[in-house]
Structures are given as structure tokens and as C-alpha cells.
Design a protein around this motif. Structure first.
Motif: not given
Ligand code: PLP
Length: 399
Positions: A333-338, A393-399
Motif C-alpha cells: 500500500l506504501i507508494g500508492k496515492s490517496y 474501504d480505505f484500500v479501495s480508495k487508493l490508486s
């Protein structure tokens, strides 16, 4: 006056678990529906027979100073427990009762270390170990372990870090934060390395009762009895008896060390609270039903939480062997955009989870494990399910 604090304070930091807990509590006090997985304590009540013993001691006026190192009957009960349950022989002079396991470790480093002395700590570690070494003017030396082999320390890595300045090596199995138990063969191999090095061995057994793999519990002194004379056992009542706020622990080890630790305690806190010592005595002498019930609930919840975490894309979690923590690898998850900004580490992950999803999860970074999060399953099944849904839900919002 310009107030100058001691230089040694500059090298330590506040406990991240305590500060995250404080934040979660402050949000909850404002009415927010916070789900906290940050606490390092059981959600079960202190057993009734322990509370009754404390109340009875209070009513009987047992409110005065006791011997610094603990009341004789509690010390005798601990000596008996160590013999019966742990197969370790100690005399009362080899035992000091403390204000929690934390004070036992703090006093140990104060009594043992001179400036520049080194203490070997396996990563990931309980956050307080390095800071307590630093507060005693010591130097923490780290040996990294990895999730891929269930966080088992490599004897060769241990050998490499040992030096003439090494005064102690600290073991914590089951571990906070990983929940890992070091196997017998692995402990034997580590003991073999330590046979060649004259230093103290510390075994922090605070999670001994919270074991989900086949028992009985064992520590390095059990596996390598020849090392027992230079091993100090740290334990306490917080986790097994759900007595965290009551602050009661102990250390058992070489007589000279224990005398030194008691001297530190003589000149700082004096005895652990009189009536709480009576509670500890009742805990050791009383029925084990409440502990068994708690451990059964934790065993169920560890599977619930581990399975749930592994269903979240990008999250990988090993089934913990003991304690009450899941320690998932969230590196993907690190390096993804939120919200248009990069999630640059576990501190940021933890911050977003509490601020935007009202989920308190401790970042791995202060435990020496960047990319991981620590989530306690000492909370209800309903909270675990709700919390995991928010995490997903949080992870689904990462791109
Ligand atoms: C690994 C470890 N050791 C020692 C302690 C100290 O516990 P206490 O001071 O409550 O006995 C803790 C508490 O979180 C812990 O996680």
C-alpha cells in the motif's frame, strides 16, 4: 530562566502506542465512532477474585509501605509459579516485584549498563526496549528478522552483532508486535551462539499465557538450562490477568543484578502498590478459568482478524502464535496515492486510518518494521469486522 532538559531525553521519543491511544480516546470523547486496535491490553475485566482481594486488602488497612522488592507471600507465590509452571528455580533474593514488567526492564538497564554498553534487540521489537536502553546511556544494537521465516532470529546475524561491549540480549516470545513464538530448535541455535559470549540474557515472558500453538510455553532458560544462571526472566500480571492499569510485574535473575535493580527501585518508586500486590497473590493462587476463557476468545479473534486482513488486496498477514496482535505487511500500500498525495510510509497509513476512517492501528515504523501495521485483536468480534470493513474501504480508495 531558559529551561534545559537532560541531553539523554533528546535521544528518546514518546511511546507511539500510548500517543495513538490518547488520540483515539480524545476522538471518542468528542463522540466519534472510533474503533481502536491500538491498545496493548486485554478487553476483559480483571478477574473478580483479584478485585475482591484488592478490596479486602484496602478495607483491612493494608495501605502502608511494603518492602521495596515485594511482600514475602507474593514473592513466595512467584517463586512457586516459576518452579511449577516454568521449571526454573529461584530464591526470593533472586526476585524483585515491580510496578509492571516495564519498570522491571527499565530498572534492569539502569542497574546493568554503563555509558556505551550495548544491548542486542531483535527487530521488530517492543517500542520501549531501545528507548529504555538509551535512557540508561546504553546503545541498542539491532538484529533484523523477517516475516518470511516467522520472525525467527538468525544465529549468524546474532553472532555478527555481539561485541565486547554487549552486556545483554533480549528475547520476547510470544512477541509484541509480531505475535511470533521462537521455536525450540531456533532458540537452541541462538543459545549455542550465546554460550560463546559472556553476557546477560533477558527473556521477556509477559505474553507467556497468551499462546495459541501447542504448549507448554518455553523460554531460552528452559531450552538451554546451562544458560539459566545468567538469564533474567521478566513477567507480570498485566496481560495474563488483565491488570494493566494496576501495574504489577517482576524480574527473577542473578542475585547481584536483582539487588542492583532493587536499589534503583529503593531510590525511585519504592514498592509496587501494597493492595495490588495482594491482588497479584490472589491471581497466582486463584482459579485459572477467567484466563482460559480469555485465551479462548483471543484464539477465535486472531483467526477472524488474520483471515479478514488477508482478504484485503495488498495486505498480507501471518497467523500470530501468541500475544494479541496481528502484524500485517502493508508494504504494497506504501507508494500508492490517496486523495492525490503519496502514502509514504506506515506512519502516514496509520494517520489516514485514524483521521479519515476512525480506525486506530499502530504504525510498524516505531517497532523497527516499516511497511507493517500492528492491530490488536483484544476487542470484540463486531469491532474487528467493522474495523476491517473500514480498512478495506480505505484500500479501495487508493490508486
Ligand atoms: C513486550 C512487552 N514487555 C513488557 C510490557 C510491560 O507490561 P507491563 O508494564 O504492563 O507489565 C509490555 C506491555 O505492553 C510488552 O508489550
Amino acid at each position: 530562566m531558559s529551561l534545559q532538559l537532560a541531553r539523554r531525553l533528546k535521544s528518546v521519543k514518546p511511546s507511539p502506542t500510548l500517543s495513538l491511544n490518547a488520540k483515539a480516546r480524545a476522538l471518542a470523547a468528542k463522540g466519534a465512532d472510533v474503533l481502536s486496535f491500538a491498545a496493548g491490553e486485554p478487553d476483559f475485566d480483571t478477574p473478580a477474585h483479584v478485585k475482591d482481594a484488592i478490596k479486602a486488602a484496602l478495607d483491612a488497612g493494608f495501605t502502608k509501605y511494603t518492602a521495596t522488592g515485594g511482600i514475602p507471600e507474593l514473592k513466595a507465590a512467584i517463586v512457586e509459579k516459576l518452579a511449577k509452571e516454568n521449571n526454573l528455580t529461584f530464591t526470593p533474593e533472586q526476585l524483585v516485584v515491580t510496578v509492571g514488567g516495564k519498570q522491571a526492564i527499565y530498572n534492569l538497564f539502569q542497574a546493568l549498563l554503563s555509558p556505551g554498553d550495548e544491548v542486542v534487540i531483535f527487530t521488530p521489537y517492543w517500542v520501549s526496549y531501545p528507548d529504555m536502553v538509551l535512557l540508561a546511556d546504553g546503545v541498542p544494537r539491532f538484529v533484523e528478522t523477517s516475516a518470511d521465516n516467522n520472525w525467527t532470529p538468525d544465529p549468524n546475524e546474532l553472532r555478527k552483532v555481539l561485541s565486547p561491549r554487549t552486556r545483554a540480549v533480549i528475547f520476547n516470545s510470544p512477541s509484541n508486535p509480531t505475535g511470533a513464538v521462537i521455536s525450540r530448535p531456533a532458540l537452541e541455535a541462538l543459545a549455542e551462539v550465546l554460550r560463546g559470549h559472556d553476557c546477560l540474557i533477558i527473556t521477556d515472558d509477559i505474553y507467556e499465557r497468551l499462546l495459541y500453538v501447542d504448549g507448554p510455553f518455553f523460554n531460552i532458560a528452559n531450552v538451554a538450562p546451562d544458560l539459566a544462571p545468567r538469564t533474567v526472566v521478566i513477567n507480570g500480571f498485566s496481560k495474563a490477568y488483565s491488570m494493566t492499569g494496576l501495574r504489577l510485574g517482576y524480574a527473577a535473575g542473578p542475585k547481584e543484578l536483582i539487588a542492583g535493580m532493587q536499589m534503583v527501585q529503593d531510590q525511585s518508586t519504592s514498592n509496587a502498590t501494597s493492595i495490588i500486590q495482594k491482588g497479584g497473590l490472589a491471581a497466582l493462587k486463584g482459579p485459572t478459568g477467567p484466563i482460559d476463557e480469555m485465551v479462548k476468545a483471543f484464539a477465535r479473534r486472531r483467526t477472524l482478524m488474520t483471515d479478514g486482513l488477508n482478504k484485503i488486496p495488498g495486505v498480507k498477514c501471518r497467523l500470530p502464535d501468541g500475544a494479541f496482535y496481528c502484524f500485517p505487511d502493508c508494504g504494497a500500500l506504501i507508494g500508492k496515492s490517496y486523495k492525490g498525495a503519496m502514502v509514504n510510509g506506515s506512519m502516514r497509513l496509520s494517520e489516514i486510518l485514524i483521521d479519515d476512517f476512525l480506525v486506530a492501528a499502530v504504525p510498524g515504523e516505531p517497532f523497527g518494521a516499516e511497511g507493517f501495521l500492528r492491530l490488536s485483536f483484544a476487542t470484540s468480534d463486531a469491532n474487528i469486522e467493522k474495523g476491517l470493513a473500514r480498512f478495506a474501504d480505505f484500500v479501495s480508495k487508493l490508486s
